[in-house]
Scaffold this motif. Structure first.
Motif, PDB file in Angstrom:
ATOM      1  N   SER A   8     -56.338  32.267 -33.538  1.00  0.00           N
ATOM      2  CA  SER A   8     -56.635  33.613 -34.041  1.00  0.00           C
ATOM      3  C   SER A   8     -57.399  34.433 -33.008  1.00  0.00           C
ATOM      4  O   SER A   8     -57.233  35.662 -32.924  1.00  0.00           O
ATOM      5  CB  SER A   8     -57.428  33.527 -35.344  1.00  0.00           C
ATOM      6  OG  SER A   8     -58.757  33.082 -35.123  1.00  0.00           O
ATOM      7  N   HIS A  13     -42.827  35.170 -39.523  1.00  0.00           N
ATOM      8  CA  HIS A  13     -43.934  34.450 -40.143  1.00  0.00           C
ATOM      9  C   HIS A  13     -43.639  32.949 -40.097  1.00  0.00           C
ATOM     10  O   HIS A  13     -42.481  32.525 -40.109  1.00  0.00           O
ATOM     11  CB  HIS A  13     -44.129  34.884 -41.599  1.00  0.00           C
ATOM     12  CG  HIS A  13     -44.261  36.361 -41.783  1.00  0.00           C
ATOM     13  ND1 HIS A  13     -45.221  37.109 -41.135  1.00  0.00           N
ATOM     14  CD2 HIS A  13     -43.528  37.236 -42.524  1.00  0.00           C
ATOM     15  CE1 HIS A  13     -45.092  38.379 -41.487  1.00  0.00           C
ATOM     16  NE2 HIS A  13     -44.071  38.487 -42.319  1.00  0.00           N
ATOM     17  N   THR A  55     -54.350  31.905 -40.755  1.00  0.00           N
ATOM     18  CA  THR A  55     -55.264  31.388 -41.772  1.00  0.00           C
ATOM     19  C   THR A  55     -54.892  29.950 -42.091  1.00  0.00           C
ATOM     20  O   THR A  55     -53.764  29.503 -41.846  1.00  0.00           O
ATOM     21  CB  THR A  55     -55.238  32.249 -43.052  1.00  0.00           C
ATOM     22  OG1 THR A  55     -56.320  31.865 -43.910  1.00  0.00           O
ATOM     23  CG2 THR A  55     -53.929  32.061 -43.813  1.00  0.00           C
ATOM     24  N   LYS A  66     -47.533  36.500 -39.272  1.00  0.00           N
ATOM     25  CA  LYS A  66     -48.538  35.706 -39.977  1.00  0.00           C
ATOM     26  C   LYS A  66     -48.223  34.224 -39.828  1.00  0.00           C
ATOM     27  O   LYS A  66     -47.067  33.813 -39.926  1.00  0.00           O
ATOM     28  CB  LYS A  66     -48.592  36.078 -41.458  1.00  0.00           C
ATOM     29  CG  LYS A  66     -48.996  37.525 -41.707  1.00  0.00           C
ATOM     30  CD  LYS A  66     -49.011  37.865 -43.188  1.00  0.00           C
ATOM     31  CE  LYS A  66     -49.406  39.319 -43.410  1.00  0.00           C
ATOM     32  NZ  LYS A  66     -49.390  39.681 -44.850  1.00  0.00           N
ATOM     33  N   THR A 113     -56.628  26.565 -35.713  1.00  0.00           N
ATOM     34  CA  THR A 113     -56.296  27.854 -36.328  1.00  0.00           C
ATOM     35  C   THR A 113     -57.250  28.938 -35.838  1.00  0.00           C
ATOM     36  O   THR A 113     -56.837  30.054 -35.498  1.00  0.00           O
ATOM     37  CB  THR A 113     -56.349  27.749 -37.857  1.00  0.00           C
ATOM     38  OG1 THR A 113     -55.526  26.654 -38.299  1.00  0.00           O
ATOM     39  CG2 THR A 113     -55.875  29.029 -38.508  1.00  0.00           C
ATOM     40  N   GLY A 157     -48.189  41.873 -36.418  1.00  0.00           N
ATOM     41  CA  GLY A 157     -47.914  41.789 -37.850  1.00  0.00           C
ATOM     42  C   GLY A 157     -47.424  40.437 -38.316  1.00  0.00           C
ATOM     43  O   GLY A 157     -47.277  40.206 -39.517  1.00  0.00           O
ATOM     44  N   PRO A 166     -54.979  38.034 -31.364  1.00  0.00           N
ATOM     45  CA  PRO A 166     -55.556  38.838 -32.441  1.00  0.00           C
ATOM     46  C   PRO A 166     -54.552  39.705 -33.189  1.00  0.00           C
ATOM     47  O   PRO A 166     -54.840  40.164 -34.305  1.00  0.00           O
ATOM     48  CB  PRO A 166     -56.604  39.703 -31.717  1.00  0.00           C
ATOM     49  CG  PRO A 166     -56.155  39.738 -30.295  1.00  0.00           C
ATOM     50  CD  PRO A 166     -55.520  38.409 -30.042  1.00  0.00           C
ATOM     51  N   ASP A 167     -53.363  39.925 -32.611  1.00  0.00           N
ATOM     52  CA  ASP A 167     -52.348  40.722 -33.302  1.00  0.00           C
ATOM     53  C   ASP A 167     -51.544  39.910 -34.307  1.00  0.00           C
ATOM     54  O   ASP A 167     -50.723  40.460 -35.041  1.00  0.00           O
ATOM     55  CB  ASP A 167     -51.393  41.359 -32.288  1.00  0.00           C
ATOM     56  CG  ASP A 167     -52.059  42.455 -31.469  1.00  0.00           C
ATOM     57  OD1 ASP A 167     -53.039  43.039 -31.962  1.00  0.00           O
ATOM     58  OD2 ASP A 167     -51.601  42.715 -30.347  1.00  0.00           O
ATOM     59  N   THR A 168     -51.760  38.611 -34.314  1.00  0.00           N
ATOM     60  CA  THR A 168     -51.105  37.730 -35.289  1.00  0.00           C
ATOM     61  C   THR A 168     -52.152  37.233 -36.269  1.00  0.00           C
ATOM     62  O   THR A 168     -53.245  36.834 -35.870  1.00  0.00           O
ATOM     63  CB  THR A 168     -50.442  36.531 -34.585  1.00  0.00           C
ATOM     64  OG1 THR A 168     -49.487  37.012 -33.629  1.00  0.00           O
ATOM     65  CG2 THR A 168     -49.738  35.624 -35.587  1.00  0.00           C
ATOM     66  N   TYR A 169     -51.816  37.279 -37.544  1.00  0.00           N
ATOM     67  CA  TYR A 169     -52.740  36.850 -38.598  1.00  0.00           C
ATOM     68  C   TYR A 169     -52.642  35.338 -38.763  1.00  0.00           C
ATOM     69  O   TYR A 169     -51.560  34.791 -39.001  1.00  0.00           O
ATOM     70  CB  TYR A 169     -52.391  37.539 -39.909  1.00  0.00           C
ATOM     71  CG  TYR A 169     -53.177  37.066 -41.103  1.00  0.00           C
ATOM     72  CD1 TYR A 169     -54.453  37.547 -41.366  1.00  0.00           C
ATOM     73  CD2 TYR A 169     -52.627  36.132 -41.989  1.00  0.00           C
ATOM     74  CE1 TYR A 169     -55.173  37.114 -42.474  1.00  0.00           C
ATOM     75  CE2 TYR A 169     -53.343  35.696 -43.098  1.00  0.00           C
ATOM     76  CZ  TYR A 169     -54.607  36.192 -43.334  1.00  0.00           C
ATOM     77  OH  TYR A 169     -55.314  35.761 -44.433  1.00  0.00           O
TER      78      TYR A 169
END
Length: 218
Positions: A174, A81, A183, A134, A170, A132, A178-181
């Motif tokens: 995204s 992360h 925000t 982030k 950002t 997974g 798409p496999d990484t969150y």
């Protein structure tokens, strides 16, 4: 291999608060800042938690980003992360109107707040370390076009524009990964060096913001 959370701009303010919060939750952290030797509180916090020392990182330097890649490989650290917290504004922040922008100052802000974020996100490996992961980019409500128009406030124009660009960056990341969150987070007005510039006082420090950001990531 050891999974970590990488936090940029960790020497003080919100970044230091984030390091403390994540360590208090038992999360392994790699903190970065431009001058770890001057970041005495950060050094103590990391040492007391038996964490890696802060890594010297200038997000505007391609060489520094390459050094980060090499360091992570050498230490066998996997950035699961990422929190892109490092950010700057113009020297006179918050005093800056659209008709008084100094080109170099605006470009320096964009280099850190936008290009720097893109560089760290690619260099640290979070995009390649499996699904997974982030990425939280520390933005600002000042980057909102709608809020700027409704508030009638246009001071700190370069900073506002950089955070609007960060929000778009950002969104683009995204879509590409798409496999990484991904925000962007508005941490609130916090009494940091930037938040308190110009003699301003808000009475809020980094702890509450750090807790909220941790809750987004967990």
């Amino acid at each position: 291999m050891s999974e970590i959370v990488l936090i940029t701009g960790a020497s003080r303010g919100i970044g230091l608060g984030l390091v403390k919060e994540f360590l208090s939750q038992g999360v392994k952290v790699l903190a970065t800042c431009r001058n770890p030797g001057a970041a005495q509180e950060l050094s103590k916090v990391l040492a007391d938690a038996n964490q890696e020392p802060a890594f010297t990182l200038d997000v505007t330097s391609d060489l520094s980003l390459a050094n980060l890649k090499s360091y992570l490989d050498l230490k066998k650290l996997v950035v699961k992360h990422l929190i892109n917290n490092a950010g700057v504004s113009t020297p006179g922040h918050p005093v800056e109107d659209p008709d008084s922008i100094v080109r170099k100052e605006m470009l320096d802000v964009f280099n850190t707040n936008v290009a720097g974020v893109a560089g760290v996100t690619e260099a640290c490996g979070v995009l390649k370390n499996g699904p997974g992961g982030k990425v939280i980019n520390i933005s600002s409500s000042m980057g909102s076009v709608e809020r700027t128009l409704t508030s009638g406030s246009y001071y700190a124009t370069s900073y506002r524009c950089s955070k609007a660009a960060l929000n778009m960056l950002t969104a683009c990341f995204s879509l590409q990964f798409p496999d990484t969150y991904f925000t962007m987070v508005h941490p609130g007005w916090v009494q940091t060096d930037m938040g308190g510039s110009g003699g301003r006082h808000c009475g809020h420090f980094g702890g509450e913001s750090a807790q909220g950001i941790y809750n987004v990531l967990k």
